[in-house]
Design an enzyme around this catalytic site. Structure first.
Site, PDB file in Angstrom:
ATOM      1  N   SER A 126       0.829  -1.203   0.000  1.00  0.00           N
ATOM      2  CA  SER A 126       0.000   0.000   0.000  1.00  0.00           C
ATOM      3  C   SER A 126       0.863   1.252   0.000  1.00  0.00           C
ATOM      4  CB  SER A 126      -0.862  -0.033   1.266  1.00  0.00           C
ATOM      5  OG  SER A 126      -1.447   1.222   1.502  1.00  0.00           O
ATOM      6  N   TYR A 151      -2.357  -0.950  11.068  1.00  0.00           N
ATOM      7  CA  TYR A 151      -2.594  -1.502   9.731  1.00  0.00           C
ATOM      8  C   TYR A 151      -1.435  -1.143   8.799  1.00  0.00           C
ATOM      9  CZ  TYR A 151      -3.924  -1.773   4.885  1.00  0.00           C
ATOM     10  OH  TYR A 151      -3.877  -2.033   3.532  1.00  0.00           O
ATOM     11  N   LYS A 155       1.791  -3.554   6.764  1.00  0.00           N
ATOM     12  CA  LYS A 155       2.242  -3.579   5.361  1.00  0.00           C
ATOM     13  C   LYS A 155       3.749  -3.316   5.296  1.00  0.00           C
ATOM     14  CE  LYS A 155      -1.610  -4.640   3.551  1.00  0.00           C
ATOM     15  NZ  LYS A 155      -1.815  -5.937   2.930  1.00  0.00           N
TER      16      LYS A 155
HETATM   17  P1  NAD Z   1     -11.167  -6.962   1.182  1.00  0.00           P
HETATM   18  O1  NAD Z   1     -11.402  -6.941   2.630  1.00  0.00           O
HETATM   19  O2  NAD Z   1     -12.299  -6.676   0.265  1.00  0.00           O
HETATM   20  O3  NAD Z   1     -10.537  -8.359   0.740  1.00  0.00           O
HETATM   21  C1  NAD Z   1      -9.731  -9.135   1.584  1.00  0.00           C
HETATM   22  C2  NAD Z   1     -10.269 -10.548   1.549  1.00  0.00           C
HETATM   23  O4  NAD Z   1      -9.422 -11.361   2.370  1.00  0.00           O
HETATM   24  C3  NAD Z   1     -11.683 -10.665   2.106  1.00  0.00           C
HETATM   25  O5  NAD Z   1     -12.474 -11.427   1.220  1.00  0.00           O
HETATM   26  C4  NAD Z   1     -11.498 -11.390   3.450  1.00  0.00           C
HETATM   27  O6  NAD Z   1     -12.606 -12.213   3.759  1.00  0.00           O
HETATM   28  C5  NAD Z   1     -10.242 -12.194   3.168  1.00  0.00           C
HETATM   29  N1  NAD Z   1      -9.432 -12.520   4.363  1.00  0.00           N
HETATM   30  C6  NAD Z   1      -9.006 -11.684   5.329  1.00  0.00           C
HETATM   31  N2  NAD Z   1      -8.261 -12.357   6.217  1.00  0.00           N
HETATM   32  C7  NAD Z   1      -8.209 -13.644   5.797  1.00  0.00           C
HETATM   33  C8  NAD Z   1      -7.594 -14.825   6.280  1.00  0.00           C
HETATM   34  N3  NAD Z   1      -6.875 -14.850   7.406  1.00  0.00           N
HETATM   35  N4  NAD Z   1      -7.754 -15.973   5.582  1.00  0.00           N
HETATM   36  C9  NAD Z   1      -8.488 -15.991   4.438  1.00  0.00           C
HETATM   37  N5  NAD Z   1      -9.104 -14.920   3.940  1.00  0.00           N
HETATM   38  C10 NAD Z   1      -8.960 -13.758   4.612  1.00  0.00           C
HETATM   39  O7  NAD Z   1      -9.941  -5.951   0.887  1.00  0.00           O
HETATM   40  P2  NAD Z   1      -9.383  -5.393  -0.485  1.00  0.00           P
HETATM   41  O8  NAD Z   1      -9.735  -3.956  -0.562  1.00  0.00           O
HETATM   42  O9  NAD Z   1      -9.723  -6.298  -1.596  1.00  0.00           O
HETATM   43  O10 NAD Z   1      -7.822  -5.464  -0.173  1.00  0.00           O
HETATM   44  C11 NAD Z   1      -7.038  -6.554  -0.564  1.00  0.00           C
HETATM   45  C12 NAD Z   1      -5.617  -6.334  -0.108  1.00  0.00           C
HETATM   46  O11 NAD Z   1      -5.135  -5.105  -0.635  1.00  0.00           O
HETATM   47  C13 NAD Z   1      -5.425  -6.246   1.396  1.00  0.00           C
HETATM   48  O12 NAD Z   1      -4.207  -6.864   1.713  1.00  0.00           O
HETATM   49  C14 NAD Z   1      -5.338  -4.756   1.653  1.00  0.00           C
HETATM   50  O13 NAD Z   1      -4.619  -4.472   2.806  1.00  0.00           O
HETATM   51  C15 NAD Z   1      -4.610  -4.295   0.417  1.00  0.00           C
HETATM   52  N6  NAD Z   1      -4.845  -2.890   0.079  1.00  0.00           N
HETATM   53  C16 NAD Z   1      -6.127  -2.444  -0.076  1.00  0.00           C
HETATM   54  C17 NAD Z   1      -6.343  -1.108  -0.391  1.00  0.00           C
HETATM   55  C18 NAD Z   1      -7.734  -0.557  -0.518  1.00  0.00           C
HETATM   56  O14 NAD Z   1      -7.909   0.653  -0.415  1.00  0.00           O
HETATM   57  N7  NAD Z   1      -8.747  -1.375  -0.761  1.00  0.00           N
HETATM   58  C19 NAD Z   1      -5.253  -0.236  -0.562  1.00  0.00           C
HETATM   59  C20 NAD Z   1      -3.965  -0.741  -0.406  1.00  0.00           C
HETATM   60  C21 NAD Z   1      -3.770  -2.082  -0.084  1.00  0.00           C
HETATM   61  C1  WQD Z   2      -9.608   9.518   0.834  1.00  0.00           C
HETATM   62  C2  WQD Z   2      -9.773  10.987   1.075  1.00  0.00           C
HETATM   63  C3  WQD Z   2     -10.202  11.618   3.364  1.00  0.00           C
HETATM   64  C4  WQD Z   2     -14.166   9.867   3.723  1.00  0.00           C
HETATM   65  C5  WQD Z   2      -7.028   4.622   3.157  1.00  0.00           C
HETATM   66  C6  WQD Z   2      -6.110   3.886   4.095  1.00  0.00           C
HETATM   67  C7  WQD Z   2      -4.803   3.578   3.447  1.00  0.00           C
HETATM   68  C8  WQD Z   2      -5.005   2.862   2.120  1.00  0.00           C
HETATM   69  C9  WQD Z   2      -5.954   3.614   1.240  1.00  0.00           C
HETATM   70  C10 WQD Z   2      -4.956   0.472   2.332  1.00  0.00           C
HETATM   71  C11 WQD Z   2      -9.077  11.472   2.335  1.00  0.00           C
HETATM   72  C12 WQD Z   2     -11.364  11.970   2.455  1.00  0.00           C
HETATM   73  C13 WQD Z   2     -12.935  10.255   3.222  1.00  0.00           C
HETATM   74  C14 WQD Z   2     -15.138  10.872   4.031  1.00  0.00           C
HETATM   75  C15 WQD Z   2     -13.604  12.559   3.260  1.00  0.00           C
HETATM   76  N1  WQD Z   2      -5.580   1.569   2.279  1.00  0.00           N
HETATM   77  N2  WQD Z   2     -12.674  11.580   3.000  1.00  0.00           N
HETATM   78  N3  WQD Z   2     -14.805  12.179   3.769  1.00  0.00           N
HETATM   79  O1  WQD Z   2      -7.246   8.101   3.493  1.00  0.00           O
HETATM   80  O2  WQD Z   2      -6.226   7.615   1.285  1.00  0.00           O
HETATM   81  O3  WQD Z   2      -6.441   5.843   2.888  1.00  0.00           O
HETATM   82  O4  WQD Z   2      -7.170   3.878   1.945  1.00  0.00           O
HETATM   83  O5  WQD Z   2      -3.788   0.258   2.349  1.00  0.00           O
HETATM   84  O6  WQD Z   2      -4.066   2.818   4.318  1.00  0.00           O
HETATM   85  O7  WQD Z   2      -5.892   4.706   5.222  1.00  0.00           O
HETATM   86  O8  WQD Z   2      -8.513   6.765   1.755  1.00  0.00           O
HETATM   87  O9  WQD Z   2     -10.858   6.677   1.057  1.00  0.00           O
HETATM   88  O10 WQD Z   2     -10.334   6.867   3.525  1.00  0.00           O
HETATM   89  O11 WQD Z   2      -9.942   8.814   2.034  1.00  0.00           O
HETATM   90  O12 WQD Z   2     -13.358  13.745   3.048  1.00  0.00           O
HETATM   91  O13 WQD Z   2     -16.232  10.579   4.502  1.00  0.00           O
HETATM   92  O14 WQD Z   2     -11.158  11.262   1.269  1.00  0.00           O
HETATM   93  O15 WQD Z   2      -9.976  12.622   4.301  1.00  0.00           O
HETATM   94  O16 WQD Z   2      -8.542  12.721   2.066  1.00  0.00           O
HETATM   95  P1  WQD Z   2      -7.088   7.167   2.404  1.00  0.00           P
HETATM   96  P2  WQD Z   2      -9.982   7.219   2.133  1.00  0.00           P
END
Ligand code: NAD
Ligand code: WQD
Length: 338
Positions: A126, A151, A155
């Site tokens: 991330s 969290y 990562k």
């Molecule tokens: P999500 O929660 O939709 O998907 C994660 C999936 O993993 C879910 O289906 C959950 O049931 C499953 N899971 C969790 N723990 C588990 C375990 N111990 N065993 C088996 N299954 C398990 O999340 P996402 O948004 O699809 O994110 C996927 C990955 O990407 C995560 O590692 C997250 O940290 C990373 N990521 C997400 C974002 C974002 O904004 N969505 C940004 C950066 C990184």
């Molecule tokens: C985006 C922008 C808020 C909600 C998160 C995780 C980060 C990464 C990505 C996984 C920000 C603004 C939001 C609302 C708002 N995930 N906002 N009103 O902050 O980039 O990060 O997702 O790795 O670890 O922290 O994403 O979608 O929460 O926010 O104004 O009701 O929207 O302040 O500027 P963010 P977000």
């Protein structure tokens, strides 16, 4: 057809990646415990593909059951590891839950992979590892910083674990993709993001508000040092992101891939919260209710990616604009019917 194990394959990014893997000729095997997803996602995937995808309802932190999956499936060509918890606020309240699932889960997976001589791994990292960057856009050389949540720290630690394993002489070959802000949904509106409870993330909050489930969006902070005062992020369409995983798997299949590489996956374009709201209004052709409020604790004022490395070395490109991405999020919200 090569089998790719997709942990967390029923989740938001995982489900879209499963679809792109099949489109690219791979056989994805989903491993998910459905802790943050629903089994009906599998129906959506099957409807898009016209075929069922194998799914094992298994917890990745359980080495014994994970081994059973590897034994049952036999030849696994690689693993994409999405399975993790991702709620920043919850991780502050329950850090051990996050360290167990996200860090112990990775270690368990690596041990099982090693025992089964599976050497290719794509890892979900991330942009959170960059903390508050001094210079924009961020490249892969931008220093990582202490994360401001457990969290984010999981990562950062996971990347360090993968780097240590890479330098230990292990056969493991890993690509960590540092995602910026994934948004949008598959064009069929059969799969998308399924936030449980009140969404923390901007786009699900916007679509739920437009659907009448929330009264209005609060823009967290309009006094940042940015052109319109609101925070800037790099919003990348989830299908473009999904395709980056396929490209990463292909790169690992080449002769002598690097032991450990990281790639930013974003659009290279920063958009402010207010710009997202405007783009959403344009995508839906109707006014959107929002108010401005105070800053949210822990927010990074501005971050967006330099995607030169992914473009040149993974062949990554974004095909969908912010407006198209938001339109697909909205179509998905409407398909949810609530
Ligand atoms: P999500 O929660 O939709 O998907 C994660 C999936 O993993 C879910 O289906 C959950 O049931 C499953 N899971 C969790 N723990 C588990 C375990 N111990 N065993 C088996 N299954 C398990 O999340 P996402 O948004 O699809 O994110 C996927 C990955 O990407 C995560 O590692 C997250 O940290 C990373 N990521 C997400 C974002 C974002 O904004 N969505 C940004 C950066 C990184
Ligand atoms: C985006 C922008 C808020 C909600 C998160 C995780 C980060 C990464 C990505 C996984 C920000 C603004 C939001 C609302 C708002 N995930 N906002 N009103 O902050 O980039 O990060 O997702 O790795 O670890 O922290 O994403 O979608 O929460 O926010 O104004 O009701 O929207 O302040 O500027 P963010 P977000």
């Amino acid at each position: 057809m090569s089998k790719i194990l997709v942990t967390g394959g029923a989740g938001y990014i995982g489900s879209h990646t499963v679809v792109e893997l099949v489109n690219a000729g791979y056989t994805p095997i989903i491993v998910d415990n459905f802790s943050n997803s629903e089994e009906r996602v599998l129906n959506g995937i099957a409807q898009i593909l016209g075929q069922q995808v194998v799914c094992h309802k298994v917890d990745c932190t359980d080495a014994k059951v994970l081994q059973e999956v590897f034994t049952k499936e036999g030849d696994i060509a690689g693993v994409i590891h999405f399975a993790a918890f991702k709620a920043v606020g919850e991780s502050v309240a329950e850090p051990l839950k996050y360290y167990h699932n996200n860090v112990a889960g990775l270690v368990t997976l690596l041990q099982v992979m090693e025992a089964n001589k599976v050497t290719r791994l794509v890892f979900s990292s991330s942009c959170t590892v960059y903390g508050i960057p001094e210079k924009l856009p961020v490249t892969e050389e931008t220093p990582t910083q202490k994360a401001n949540s457990p969290y984010g720290n999981t990562k950062k630690i996971d990347e360090e674990i993968l780097r240590d394993v890479a330098t230990s002489g292990s056969a493991l070959r890993t690509i960590a993709l540092r995602y910026f802000n994934p948004i949008g949904a598959h064009e069929s509106a059969l799969i998308g993001e399924l936030p449980l409870g009140v969404p923390n993330n901007l786009v699900p909050f916007i679509t739920q508000t437009a659907a009448g489930l929330r009264d209005s969006l609060t823009v967290y902070g309009t006094d940042y040092d940015t052109p319109d005062g609101s925070c800037i992020r790099d919003y990348v369409h989830v299908v473009d992101l999904a395709k980056a995983h396929v490209a990463a798997i292909k790169r690992l299949e080449k002769e002598e891939p690097a032991a450990f590489e990281v790639f930013n996956v974003g659009t290279g374009q920063g958009s402010s919260v207010l710009e997202v709201v405007k783009a959403f209004e344009k995508a839906t052709s109707k006014p959107f209710p929002y108010k401005t409020g105070p800053r949210r604790a822990g927010d990074v004022p501005a971050i967006y990616a330099d995607v030169t490395k992914a473009t040149e070395e993974l062949g990554f490109k974004t095909s969908l604009s912010l407006e198209e991405s938001l339109a697909s999020s909205w179509a998905w919200q409407q398909a949810l019917g609530k």
